[in-house]
Write an enzyme that holds these catalytic residues in place. Structure first.
Site, PDB file in Angstrom:
ATOM      1  CB  CYS A  54       0.882  -2.280 -16.725  1.00 11.34           C
ATOM      2  SG  CYS A  54      -1.153  -2.205 -18.370  1.00 11.34           S
ATOM      3  CG  ASP A  56      -0.532  -4.622 -19.670  1.00 13.01           C
ATOM      4  OD1 ASP A  56       0.393  -5.155 -19.863  1.00 13.01           O
ATOM      5  OD2 ASP A  56      -1.515  -4.522 -19.123  1.00 13.01           O
ATOM      6  CB  CYS A  81      -1.301  -8.568 -17.241  1.00 11.66           C
ATOM      7  SG  CYS A  81      -2.819  -7.360 -17.512  1.00 11.66           S
ATOM      8  CB  CYS A 131      -6.238  -4.045 -17.895  1.00  9.67           C
ATOM      9  SG  CYS A 131      -4.615  -4.983 -16.387  1.00  9.67           S
TER      10      CYS A 131
END
Length: 321
Positions: A54, A56, A81, A131
């Protein structure tokens, strides 16, 4: 920033209140400097990890007491996020007060479960599990830096379930121990495949190199072969019929001996098997490099030893023609 500023519509219902709170008000956001570490008599450890899934990234700061190897304080910075921020915040908190070795045992599921409002209700949607996957990895990076080791030395073997950090070796051990035949049975003994389910079978949120269904199938096939071999070896070789002995010895030579000889460019062929003088006599002819090898007689003795060990008998004699 309020709850609906971050997540709109009914989607927010998939996130726990703890996740929302940590998104908006992280408790351990910040950083430490060498000066901070010096004041507290600690060693500063700074580790980074980024998720390709993602984009991140998280940076973890540890203050470690070198006398006790305990993480006396920790902070983080997260670039990603809201879920990544919330997960990083809890991950950081969970390492404080633990030794480095204890902190290494913190998994992504530990982080996710700590963010739940209710024990049986996930803190966020399965597709957001990546995440929190960064939590384990950045902890391992920090531990590796503190210990002065390569991070791959500290990580387990092939990870199958990223969420629970369960390795292939652990899964295979459970399958063997409990004769597991399905994912549902497997999940009675491990958290593998219980969250985002990407590791269960193809078609999940993220592609995997290997899936639980594949491992279970492969292990069951391997276990069946092992049981068959055990049943063969449990039968008294000396009392078998000659026909059965011939079949088993041919199979043994083809699967166990010929591949080893082929490495050096040699081979053998089975000429005859006879029962004489209370012995099963095996007659072979060397081929290829083995035919002219000076060590042929020693190799013959080694093959005979292997035959005796495999069939659990002393009444086998192998001879070269």
């Amino acid at each position: 920033m309020g709850r609906n500023d971050l997540i709109t519509g009914n989607v927010w219902e998939q996130y726990s209140n703890k996740v929302i709170e940590r998104m908006n008000n992280p408790k351990f956001l910040g950083e430490f400097s060498e000066e901070d570490a010096k004041k507290r008599g600690a060693k500063l450890v700074v580790a980074d990890f980024g998720s390709e899934a993602c984009g991140d990234a998280v940076r973890l700061y540890w203050l470690v007491d070198p006398k006790t190897n305990k993480v006396i304080d920790a902070r983080f910075k997260s670039f990603g996020c809201g879920t990544a921020i919330a997960s990083s915040d809890v991950m950081t908190e969970l390492t404080i007060g633990k030794t480095v070795d204890e902190a290494m045992k913190v998994t992504n599921l530990d982080v996710e479960k700590a963010l739940r409002d209710e024990p049986d209700k996930p803190a966020f949607p399965p597709q957001k599990m990546h995440c929190s996957v960064m939590a384990y990895d950045v902890i391992m990076e920090a531990a590796a830096k503190y210990k002065g080791k390569d991070v791959n030395e500290l990580k387990d073997s092939e990870i199958v379930c990223e969420c629970a950090r369960v390795t292939r070796g652990e899964i295979e051990e459970i399958i063997r121990k409990y004769d597991v035949k399905s994912v549902e049975e497997l999940q009675k003994y491990t958290d593998a495949g219980t969250y985002c389910k990407s590791c269960v079978a193809p078609g999940g949120h993220e592609e995997r190199d290997v899936y639980l269904v594949d491992i279970i199938r492969e292990m069951q096939e391997e276990m069946k072969k092992e049981k068959l071999k055990e049943s063969i070896n449990s039968e008294d070789f000396d009392s078998m019929s000659l026909i059965k002995k011939i079949k088993l010895i041919e199979e043994f030579l083809d699967k166990k001996i010929k591949p080893m000889l082929a490495v050096d460019g040699g081979s053998l062929e089975l000429i005859d098997i006879r029962e004489e003088d209370d012995l099963t006599r095996v007659y072979i002819r060397y081929l290829g490099a083995c035919a002219t090898c000076a060590s042929g007689s020693m190799t013959l003795m080694a093959i005979e030893d292997e035959l005796k060990r495999y069939f659990n008998t002393d009444k086998i004699k192998i001879e070269q023609i």
